[in-house]
Scaffold this motif. Sequence first.
Motif, PDB file in Angstrom:
ATOM      1  N   ARG A 102       0.830  -1.201   0.000  1.00  0.00           N
ATOM      2  CA  ARG A 102       0.000   0.000   0.000  1.00  0.00           C
ATOM      3  C   ARG A 102       0.873   1.264   0.000  1.00  0.00           C
ATOM      4  O   ARG A 102       0.579   2.235  -0.694  1.00  0.00           O
ATOM      5  N   ALA A 103       1.975   1.201   0.743  1.00  0.00           N
ATOM      6  CA  ALA A 103       2.872   2.364   0.805  1.00  0.00           C
ATOM      7  C   ALA A 103       3.445   2.658  -0.577  1.00  0.00           C
ATOM      8  O   ALA A 103       3.565   3.824  -0.990  1.00  0.00           O
ATOM      9  N   MET A 104       3.774   1.592  -1.298  1.00  0.00           N
ATOM     10  CA  MET A 104       4.326   1.800  -2.643  1.00  0.00           C
ATOM     11  C   MET A 104       3.278   2.373  -3.597  1.00  0.00           C
ATOM     12  O   MET A 104       3.575   3.238  -4.421  1.00  0.00           O
ATOM     13  N   ALA A 105       2.049   1.914  -3.447  1.00  0.00           N
ATOM     14  CA  ALA A 105       0.964   2.472  -4.266  1.00  0.00           C
ATOM     15  C   ALA A 105       0.791   3.958  -3.969  1.00  0.00           C
ATOM     16  O   ALA A 105       0.674   4.784  -4.882  1.00  0.00           O
ATOM     17  N   TRP A 106       0.808   4.292  -2.697  1.00  0.00           N
ATOM     18  CA  TRP A 106       0.620   5.689  -2.309  1.00  0.00           C
ATOM     19  C   TRP A 106       1.753   6.584  -2.808  1.00  0.00           C
ATOM     20  O   TRP A 106       1.514   7.718  -3.229  1.00  0.00           O
ATOM     21  N   ARG A 107       2.976   6.076  -2.766  1.00  0.00           N
ATOM     22  CA  ARG A 107       4.094   6.901  -3.267  1.00  0.00           C
ATOM     23  C   ARG A 107       3.873   7.258  -4.730  1.00  0.00           C
ATOM     24  O   ARG A 107       4.120   8.377  -5.153  1.00  0.00           O
ATOM     25  N   ASN A 108       3.389   6.271  -5.500  1.00  0.00           N
ATOM     26  CA  ASN A 108       3.135   6.548  -6.921  1.00  0.00           C
ATOM     27  C   ASN A 108       1.963   7.499  -7.103  1.00  0.00           C
ATOM     28  O   ASN A 108       1.976   8.344  -8.003  1.00  0.00           O
ATOM     29  N   ALA A 109       0.946   7.366  -6.258  1.00  0.00           N
ATOM     30  CA  ALA A 109      -0.204   8.266  -6.354  1.00  0.00           C
ATOM     31  C   ALA A 109       0.221   9.699  -6.038  1.00  0.00           C
ATOM     32  O   ALA A 109      -0.225  10.662  -6.682  1.00  0.00           O
ATOM     33  N   GLU A 110       1.108   9.827  -5.063  1.00  0.00           N
ATOM     34  CA  GLU A 110       1.593  11.175  -4.710  1.00  0.00           C
ATOM     35  C   GLU A 110       2.428  11.770  -5.840  1.00  0.00           C
ATOM     36  O   GLU A 110       2.331  12.963  -6.147  1.00  0.00           O
ATOM     37  N   ALA A 111       3.250  10.943  -6.448  1.00  0.00           N
ATOM     38  CA  ALA A 111       4.054  11.424  -7.578  1.00  0.00           C
ATOM     39  C   ALA A 111       3.139  11.890  -8.704  1.00  0.00           C
ATOM     40  O   ALA A 111       3.398  12.916  -9.351  1.00  0.00           O
ATOM     41  N   ALA A 112       2.045  11.123  -8.957  1.00  0.00           N
ATOM     42  CA  ALA A 112       1.080  11.515  -9.987  1.00  0.00           C
ATOM     43  C   ALA A 112       0.504  12.883  -9.666  1.00  0.00           C
ATOM     44  O   ALA A 112       0.385  13.772 -10.527  1.00  0.00           O
ATOM     45  N   HIS A 113       0.157  13.050  -8.412  1.00  0.00           N
ATOM     46  CA  HIS A 113      -0.372  14.319  -7.919  1.00  0.00           C
ATOM     47  C   HIS A 113       0.606  15.462  -8.230  1.00  0.00           C
ATOM     48  O   HIS A 113       0.227  16.501  -8.784  1.00  0.00           O
ATOM     49  N   ASP A 114       1.870  15.236  -7.898  1.00  0.00           N
ATOM     50  CA  ASP A 114       2.889  16.271  -8.101  1.00  0.00           C
ATOM     51  C   ASP A 114       3.090  16.607  -9.567  1.00  0.00           C
ATOM     52  O   ASP A 114       3.414  17.745  -9.919  1.00  0.00           O
ATOM     53  N   ASP A 115       2.940  15.589 -10.447  1.00  0.00           N
ATOM     54  CA  ASP A 115       3.144  15.823 -11.886  1.00  0.00           C
ATOM     55  C   ASP A 115       2.205  16.901 -12.425  1.00  0.00           C
ATOM     56  O   ASP A 115       2.497  17.534 -13.446  1.00  0.00           O
ATOM     57  N   LEU A 116       1.059  17.075 -11.751  1.00  0.00           N
ATOM     58  CA  LEU A 116       0.045  18.006 -12.264  1.00  0.00           C
ATOM     59  C   LEU A 116       0.378  19.464 -11.968  1.00  0.00           C
ATOM     60  O   LEU A 116      -0.272  20.382 -12.480  1.00  0.00           O
ATOM     61  N   ALA A 117       1.429  19.670 -11.153  1.00  0.00           N
ATOM     62  CA  ALA A 117       1.705  21.028 -10.660  1.00  0.00           C
ATOM     63  C   ALA A 117       1.930  22.055 -11.769  1.00  0.00           C
ATOM     64  O   ALA A 117       1.580  23.225 -11.611  1.00  0.00           O
ATOM     65  N   VAL A 118       2.510  21.627 -12.884  1.00  0.00           N
ATOM     66  CA  VAL A 118       2.818  22.607 -13.946  1.00  0.00           C
ATOM     67  C   VAL A 118       1.577  23.041 -14.732  1.00  0.00           C
ATOM     68  O   VAL A 118       1.631  24.010 -15.496  1.00  0.00           O
TER      69      VAL A 118
END
Lengths: 324, 324
Positions: B286-302
Amino acid sequence: MPDGYAALLNEEFERRWLSGDRILDAVCRHALAPGGKLMRPVLLLDSAVAVGGRVASVLPAAVGTECGHVASLVHDDIIDGDETRRGRPAVHSAYGMDQAIVAGDALIFFLFQCLADCRRTGVPEDRIVAALDVVARAGYDLCRGQSLESELRGDVSCSVDTYLTMIRLKTAALFRASCESGAILGQGTREWIGALARYGDHLGTAFQIHDDLLAYTSDAATTGKAAASDVRNRRLTLPVILAYQSADAADRARIEDIMAGAVAVEDAYTTMGEIIERTQAVPASRAMAWRNAEAAHDDLAVLPPSPSRTRLARLATLAVDRDR
Amino acid sequence: MPDGYAALLNEEFERRWLSGDRILDAVCRHALAPGGKLMRPVLLLDSAVAVGGRVASVLPAAVGTECGHVASLVHDDIIDGDETRRGRPAVHSAYGMDQAIVAGDALIFFLFQCLADCRRTGVPEDRIVAALDVVARAGYDLCRGQSLESELRGDVSCSVDTYLTMIRLKTAALFRASCESGAILGQGTREWIGALARYGDHLGTAFQIHDDLLAYTSDAATTGKAAASDVRNRRLTLPVILAYQSADAADRARIEDIMAGAVAVEDAYTTMGEIIERTQAVPASRAMAWRNAEAAHDDLAVLPPSPSRTRLARLATLAVDRDR
């Protein structure tokens, strides 16, 4: 086919497939290994050149059309339970059904990747999108034809018209798309594109009728596939339909038993051959193949004379005068 | 997903599929019947809108991306021998394997037909060809992922890195392509297209890891598929790999037996669940899934702030916080 085409196509295949070291790459290489007639890529190349296009520009699309064709063979062999293809183990026999299903899908996606690659060889984007439309619709038609063939399996009362619909979808659609997309990518006029599309349709129809005949006029070693496969799969072919239409009551009953799967394959194949002989179904089928080949020939009349046009005309003859 | 999207997508599906009366049309309708999450089309629509595109322009491509996804499900269910999908009979269970293979192929061709249709909704041709390239490559990657999964079946010593490579190909590639092609067709800038591609990659990775977890955290009635399917198919999933890495010798031997197919399915599923519990493999996954979900979130910043960007961000959370 001109020697130059074969060499160019083989180079393009090599360049695209040598690098991968995963099983999927090996499976695709097995599926694409030399031995095929390369009819569709040659049609695409000569259609492009016949309308003034350049071979180098459309080469990726030519490789792509062969990949689409091979994809359908790989999946067909699973469906028909055919264990050999071009004298070698079918993909599912060599690598298992799972890998064969996936490799067929991969080859379809690869076909479209090849089409997109025509950007890099200088084809204008509006032509690529027009070709995309033609090829995608043809692929869907091909599937409609395969599905219809399964639907009609063993249905001896099938009419010649329904049979023709089925083979136009199953076989002629991709011949047509190869010629039509070649003419589009070669930047032909609307008139030339239309003529080559019709040529491909007639040629593919002639080709498939002749292919159906091979089971009764050639041997397995020459055609490279089990000649009894059609009978075993209760597949409707033109000689069977014509034989059924003109057979007497006793032979009709025999055909019905065979197409219901009630007769052992070897006996069925022998008996079917005898009935087809008695009913003259081979010459009747051959006449229909020739009519389509002649129509294909006539379709080329609007094109300016060129070596490509001559080769396309010759292919129309070859389609109905070959033993494999 | 906004209600408007669901209605528009359903209308577009209806419009395209209602007419056909052949078996193939019925098979495709069965495969596409409502019940899916429509994740990929929604990603495509919101990616297009987030970069300034119009929903109506990219709607055909959104329908297409779902067709590509469903094609892979239809073929996957054959490969895995899964008899149900979304609580209904799998396509091969309802119509037989032959029709299921052909229908999967047809849906792939249909995906590309949809892409070509974006001409008629006003997308410039250079954007369509760019999207074609992205989608065709993703489709090929999807196949590489499926093939790799078959290749790795039962190989418990598989590393987490190899697992991640496999799911990025098998699952994230199409998520990525949906977002990237949406941004391309929506005429986004190069920077925004790149950001949405990375977002799709991270989101798909998070989604698949969470999907693997569902077999051990949810029940078959909720997920709509046989939870024991993963074990029966000796499919490598992250909790199994992590459990094997941290298990004691006795549990390792049990996992090896299970993944060698030497244990009856029901026992295997229960035992695997217990070992996964003991080794804390669920929270680690679950932690690994969440890390990827957070990275996806961050990708949207631009991207500029918009309702679409907000929905994409919410999807990243939803991907790892759902029970089906």
